[in-house]
Enzyme design. Structure first.
Site, PDB file in Angstrom:
ATOM      1  N   ASP A  77     -29.376  72.341  48.597  1.00 52.75           N
ATOM      2  CA  ASP A  77     -28.085  71.672  48.761  1.00 52.75           C
ATOM      3  C   ASP A  77     -27.749  70.767  47.569  1.00 52.75           C
ATOM      4  OD1 ASP A  77     -28.305  72.845  51.299  1.00 52.75           O
ATOM      5  OD2 ASP A  77     -29.134  71.011  52.164  1.00 52.75           O
ATOM      6  N   ASN A  95     -18.309  76.535  62.209  1.00 46.90           N
ATOM      7  CA  ASN A  95     -17.025  76.811  61.573  1.00 46.90           C
ATOM      8  C   ASN A  95     -16.746  75.778  60.484  1.00 46.90           C
ATOM      9  OD1 ASN A  95     -16.459  78.719  63.856  1.00 46.90           O
ATOM     10  ND2 ASN A  95     -16.411  76.798  64.999  1.00 46.90           N
ATOM     11  N   GLU A 107     -22.920  91.278  69.135  1.00 48.08           N
ATOM     12  CA  GLU A 107     -23.012  90.922  70.546  1.00 48.08           C
ATOM     13  C   GLU A 107     -22.782  89.449  70.842  1.00 48.08           C
ATOM     14  OE1 GLU A 107     -27.330  91.052  69.008  1.00 48.08           O
ATOM     15  OE2 GLU A 107     -25.408  92.057  68.646  1.00 48.08           O
TER      16      GLU A 107
END
Length: 365
Positions: A39, A192, A230
């Protein structure tokens, strides 16, 4: 072909300001920090490169006079949290920004070493170890980040919901916070990209009803395993970073997709429409294919969570990212690398294939 890290060709050595010893070479190889790391956030200020990255225990700042070798860089801890706080453990992905003359470190942390109690975990449809992760801020005053004194400022409001990898997005319409989020407090997956508007670097102006999700991991390469149909477990959008084409003025959001301990971790690209509103999801266009992804021919896997910086003379653009040689070792295998990138005719970034080099050193180094 695999090469030993930091194989330097035609190397000489010099001593820079403050007595730092650094390599003065025409080429370099990856990784640029031999001890490993993930990071990376790198920026240049008054002739120095500065780097923060995930250490888990604190916020550490490195500085170096060269971009391509951090093994002899100076290092100092900007902040070590006291025990027993909501931000005491698992400090991830710190970024250091200068906004209106003040330095801010935005970082992720949690209170429980990534381990919720069974009474909390039971609300999640999937296992949710990061349920208590939130965004926090340090504030520092001074002309440069090395001499500034940093103090804990506040928690950045994410409506008491999971939040990691937050960054500032600066736009003509204001300042925004973009971070990796869940749809609800206990959703757990997918991760998200959310956006809120800021009143100032530490105060969120948007109520929860105005928080927007601008990207979900809907494409096959954003899912783990690749193309999972799925369910959404392990599917992620995270590590957002602003990237501006200085020639065209185009505004991009580069983000990481899939899962960070996996060979398929990669970078996706979103573009804000000219004159668009960052808070309007329909003003963002997601490119349908990853823009930076694994290169098995050179054993470069799991490449993601990037930041962007100029060469010393300002003529070149460079991506700093983490990746793995052996993806079976997961998070512990990540090391920090850098490579030059250019721009396509349509103004989008043109990233190279990840690898180990040797590569030409940055212009002016």
């Amino acid at each position: 072909m695999l090469r030993l890290p930091q194989l330097l060709l035609h190397a000489t050595f010099a001593v820079g300001a403050w007595g730092q010893s650094y390599s003065n070479t025409t080429t370099y190889t990856n990784p640029i920090l031999a001890k490993g790391g993930a990071d990376p956030w790198v920026f240049r200020h008054h002739g120095w490169y500065y780097m923060t990255y995930t250490t888990n225990d604190d916020v550490t700042l490195l500085r170096s006079q060269v971009l391509t070798d951090w093994n002899n860089a100076e290092s100092k801890a900007l902040f070590t949290p006291p025990p027993g706080m909501n931000y005491s453990t698992d400090l991830w992905a710190p970024e250091l920004h200068q906004l209106n003359g003040t330095w801010y470190v935005i970082f992720t942390a949690d209170p429980r070493n990534d381990s919720p109690s069974p009474e909390v975990d039971m609300y999640c449809p999937y296992n949710c170890p990061a349920v208590h992760h939130r965004m926090y801020l340090l504030e520092g005053h001074g002309s440069d980040p090395w001499s500034a004194t940093f103090v804990y400022k506040t928690q950045l409001d994410t409506f008491d919901q999971f939040a990691i990898d937050g960054t500032y997005f600066q736009h003509t319409s204001g300042l925004y916070h973009i971070y990796s989020c869940w749809t609800t407090q206990y959703t757990a997956w997918p991760a998200n990209l959310c956006i809120t508007k800021l009143e100032n670097p530490w105060t969120v102006a948007s109520p929860f009803s105005e928080r927007q999700i601008i990207s979900v991991p809907s494409l096959p390469w954003e899912k783990t395993p690749y193309g999972r149909a799925e369910n959404d477990r392990l599917s992620s959008n995270e590590g957002p970073q602003q990237l501006t084409n200085s020639r065209t003025g185009q505004e991009f959001l580069v983000y990481s997709a899939a899962r960070s301990d996996n060979r398929n971790y990669c970078l996706g690209l979103m573009e804000l429409a000219p004159g668009g509103d960052p808070m309007n999801p329909s003003d963002w266009r997601k490119h349908q294919y990853p823009v930076f992804y694994q290169n098995p021919a050179e054993s470069a896997y799991g490449v993601g969570h990037a930041s962007f910086v100029k060469s010393p003379d300002g003529t070149e653009d460079w991506i700093v990212y983490h990746g793995m040689q052996d993806p079976t070792n997961g998070w512990s295998a990540r090391t920090i690398r850098t490579q030059k990138f250019t721009w396509n005719d349509d103004g989008t970034p043109k990233f190279p294939k990840p690898g180990y080099g040797p590569y030409d050193a940055p212009s002016g180094q």
